[in-house]
Design an enzyme around this catalytic site. Structure first.
Site, PDB file in Angstrom:
ATOM      1  N   LYS A  89      60.841 -19.086  15.105  1.00 19.83           N
ATOM      2  CA  LYS A  89      60.034 -19.450  16.279  1.00 19.83           C
ATOM      3  C   LYS A  89      59.848 -20.969  16.424  1.00 19.83           C
ATOM      4  O   LYS A  89      59.711 -21.471  17.529  1.00 19.83           O
ATOM      5  CB  LYS A  89      58.664 -18.770  16.219  1.00 19.83           C
ATOM      6  CG  LYS A  89      58.710 -17.293  16.549  1.00 19.83           C
ATOM      7  CD  LYS A  89      57.314 -16.696  16.556  1.00 19.83           C
ATOM      8  CE  LYS A  89      57.334 -15.285  17.110  1.00 19.83           C
ATOM      9  NZ  LYS A  89      55.996 -14.710  17.268  1.00 19.83           N
ATOM     10  N   ASP A 125      53.367 -14.810  23.603  1.00 18.31           N
ATOM     11  CA  ASP A 125      52.365 -14.169  22.724  1.00 18.31           C
ATOM     12  C   ASP A 125      50.948 -14.419  23.236  1.00 18.31           C
ATOM     13  O   ASP A 125      50.092 -13.528  23.191  1.00 18.31           O
ATOM     14  CB  ASP A 125      52.484 -14.699  21.285  1.00 18.31           C
ATOM     15  CG  ASP A 125      53.703 -14.140  20.560  1.00 18.31           C
ATOM     16  OD1 ASP A 125      54.125 -13.014  20.889  1.00 18.31           O
ATOM     17  OD2 ASP A 125      54.230 -14.824  19.670  1.00 18.31           O
TER      18      ASP A 125
HETATM   19  P1  NDP Z   1      52.474 -15.341   9.410  1.00 20.48           P
HETATM   20  O1  NDP Z   1      53.265 -14.953   8.203  1.00 20.48           O
HETATM   21  O2  NDP Z   1      52.823 -16.561  10.161  1.00 20.48           O
HETATM   22  O3  NDP Z   1      50.911 -15.461   8.963  1.00 20.48           O
HETATM   23  C1  NDP Z   1      50.309 -14.499   8.171  1.00 20.48           C
HETATM   24  C2  NDP Z   1      48.806 -14.761   8.151  1.00 20.48           C
HETATM   25  O4  NDP Z   1      48.147 -13.748   7.378  1.00 20.48           O
HETATM   26  C3  NDP Z   1      48.419 -16.095   7.507  1.00 20.48           C
HETATM   27  O5  NDP Z   1      47.265 -16.575   8.134  1.00 20.48           O
HETATM   28  C4  NDP Z   1      48.122 -15.659   6.060  1.00 20.48           C
HETATM   29  O6  NDP Z   1      47.291 -16.541   5.345  1.00 20.48           O
HETATM   30  C5  NDP Z   1      47.399 -14.366   6.336  1.00 20.48           C
HETATM   31  N1  NDP Z   1      47.351 -13.502   5.175  1.00 20.48           N
HETATM   32  C6  NDP Z   1      48.377 -12.853   4.590  1.00 20.48           C
HETATM   33  N2  NDP Z   1      47.934 -12.138   3.530  1.00 20.48           N
HETATM   34  C7  NDP Z   1      46.602 -12.349   3.458  1.00 20.48           C
HETATM   35  C8  NDP Z   1      45.575 -11.881   2.582  1.00 20.48           C
HETATM   36  N3  NDP Z   1      45.853 -11.041   1.580  1.00 20.48           N
HETATM   37  N4  NDP Z   1      44.312 -12.288   2.814  1.00 20.48           N
HETATM   38  C9  NDP Z   1      44.026 -13.108   3.833  1.00 20.48           C
HETATM   39  N5  NDP Z   1      44.942 -13.598   4.696  1.00 20.48           N
HETATM   40  C10 NDP Z   1      46.214 -13.224   4.500  1.00 20.48           C
HETATM   41  O7  NDP Z   1      52.490 -14.069  10.339  1.00 20.48           O
HETATM   42  P2  NDP Z   1      52.243 -13.993  11.917  1.00 20.48           P
HETATM   43  O8  NDP Z   1      51.102 -14.865  12.276  1.00 20.48           O
HETATM   44  O9  NDP Z   1      53.530 -14.148  12.611  1.00 20.48           O
HETATM   45  O10 NDP Z   1      51.828 -12.461  12.051  1.00 20.48           O
HETATM   46  C11 NDP Z   1      50.577 -11.998  11.589  1.00 20.48           C
HETATM   47  C12 NDP Z   1      50.445 -10.531  11.930  1.00 20.48           C
HETATM   48  O11 NDP Z   1      50.456 -10.394  13.359  1.00 20.48           O
HETATM   49  C13 NDP Z   1      51.615  -9.677  11.432  1.00 20.48           C
HETATM   50  O12 NDP Z   1      51.066  -8.543  10.843  1.00 20.48           O
HETATM   51  C14 NDP Z   1      52.376  -9.292  12.677  1.00 20.48           C
HETATM   52  O13 NDP Z   1      52.940  -8.005  12.560  1.00 20.48           O
HETATM   53  C15 NDP Z   1      51.288  -9.311  13.728  1.00 20.48           C
HETATM   54  N6  NDP Z   1      51.777  -9.616  15.067  1.00 20.48           N
HETATM   55  C16 NDP Z   1      51.353  -8.828  16.100  1.00 20.48           C
HETATM   56  C17 NDP Z   1      51.754  -9.101  17.383  1.00 20.48           C
HETATM   57  C18 NDP Z   1      51.305  -8.221  18.480  1.00 20.48           C
HETATM   58  O14 NDP Z   1      51.828  -8.377  19.589  1.00 20.48           O
HETATM   59  N7  NDP Z   1      50.380  -7.336  18.265  1.00 20.48           N
HETATM   60  C19 NDP Z   1      52.626 -10.245  17.719  1.00 20.48           C
HETATM   61  C20 NDP Z   1      52.987 -11.029  16.554  1.00 20.48           C
HETATM   62  C21 NDP Z   1      52.568 -10.714  15.284  1.00 20.48           C
HETATM   63  P3  NDP Z   1      47.944 -17.710   4.433  1.00 20.48           P
HETATM   64  O15 NDP Z   1      48.302 -18.806   5.372  1.00 20.48           O
HETATM   65  O16 NDP Z   1      46.858 -18.063   3.504  1.00 20.48           O
HETATM   66  O17 NDP Z   1      49.127 -17.107   3.743  1.00 20.48           O
END
Ligand code: NDP
Length: 297
Positions: A89, A125
């Site tokens: 992205k 998004d």
């Molecule tokens: P990223 O990998 O960019 O970010 C993941 C996020 O989750 C980070 O903020 C990360 O924190 C956090 N995280 C992961 N594990 C934990 C944990 N155990 N405790 C607390 N925080 C945690 O992913 P995206 O932002 O691209 O996607 C996030 C979610 O959104 C996904 O599940 C995806 O499927 C969903 N999504 C849904 C969409 C929709 O249209 N409904 C569209 C796009 C995505 P840290 O930075 O500390 O690792």
């Protein structure tokens, strides 16, 4: 390298002019083809020249080092557009000719239009989240307070969108604090939280709480922040779209109005469809196609 390139060439060679594709790594799990192909079928029936073939929406695994080649192939085979997902992205930005404001403002692209003049990037998004909030939850963030959990690609887009929609205050938390530091906030409305105690306090003040973390993807996942609580009348949104998460269950039990991420997924896809075709997206058809497929997962 050579083999990977030729495999990608073969995949694109099987497309037809006017088709679209999702590129990312991984892509196997993606349900975008289900809803976009349903939309293309509908487009054929209602809006389109009946003598031309229905476009197909493909999904192609594209490794990071193959991204420039994938963009060349999209132009060569005259695809109408691409959806771009993890991990491309941001990486795709320097390969584009132009950027729509929706992509420029968040520094990430999820939709590309392949035109004769080049490649233009968009980000749908934020619009997906906006329509889901309004149409699913009936919530208008203007003048209200929000708490957003997560600063991955989706969290950043949601915070931007809430600023654009006139939220008065946005509490923002991420497990790794440094990620939030990267985003400039000329609006001055974003308050970054650095401890769980601050999150718990903010959750009492917030009109809207959004889980934009990936916590909830796995069935055994709990809450993104331990001890998080909700209150009656609060609006709660979870970006996770394929299951009812612990976050959603807890919010419902405590009297909040709750939406999962499915409407956001549908509306971001619908916006991409509109950008590629100029036609009104058949949102209900897209949503039904997704729901049907999810029943069989
Ligand atoms: P990223 O990998 O960019 O970010 C993941 C996020 O989750 C980070 O903020 C990360 O924190 C956090 N995280 C992961 N594990 C934990 C944990 N155990 N405790 C607390 N925080 C945690 O992913 P995206 O932002 O691209 O996607 C996030 C979610 O959104 C996904 O599940 C995806 O499927 C969903 N999504 C849904 C969409 C929709 O249209 N409904 C569209 C796009 C995505 P840290 O930075 O500390 O690792």
């Amino acid at each position: 390298m050579r083999m990977a390139e030729s495999l990608l060439d073969e995949l694109f060679a099987a497309t037809h002019p006017g088709d679209a594709a999702l590129i990312g790594d991984p892509v196997e799990h993606s349900l975008s083809p289900v809803m976009q192909n349903a939309a293309f079928q509908m487009w054929k029936k209602t809006y389109r020249d009946q003598n031309r073939p229905v476009p197909t929406y493909h999904k192609f695994r594209v490794r990071l080092e193959e991204l420039p080649r994938a963009m060349e192939l999209a132009k060569k085979h005259r695809l109408r557009g691409l959806n771009v997902t993890v991990p491309h992205k941001v990486a795709v930005l320097p390969l584009l000719t132009a950027l729509d404001e929706s992509a420029r403002s968040v520094g990430a692209v999820n939709t590309v239009v392949v035109g004769s003049g080049g490649l233009k990037g968009f980000n749908t998004d934020g619009a997906g989240f906006k329509f889901a909030l309004a149409l699913e939850l009936g919530f208008d963030p203007s003048g209200r307070t929000a708490l957003v959990l997560g600063a991955g690609g989706t969290g950043v887009v949601i915070v931007h969108q809430l600023i654009q929609m006139g939220a008065a205050k946005i509490f923002w938390w991420n497990r790794s604090l440094e990620k939030m530091g990267k985003m400039p906030d000329p609006s001055g409305k974003v308050q970054k939280l650095s401890s769980v105690a601050e999150v718990l306090r903010a959750s009492l003040e917030a009109d809207l709480i959004v889980n934009a973390t990936s916590v909830g993807l796995k069935p055994a996942d709990g809450l993104p922040v331990l001890g998080l609580s909700f209150k009656e009348g609060q609006f709660v949104f979870d970006v996770i779209y394929h299951r009812t998460t612990a976050f959603m269950k807890e919010a419902v039990a405590q009297g909040a109005r709750v939406s999962g991420g499915l409407p956001m997924l549908v509306y971001q896809g619908a916006e991409s469809f509109k950008i590629w075709t100029g036609a009104p997206p058949p949102v209900d058809i897209m949503r039904m196609a997704l729901i049907e497929r999810m029943k069989n997962l």
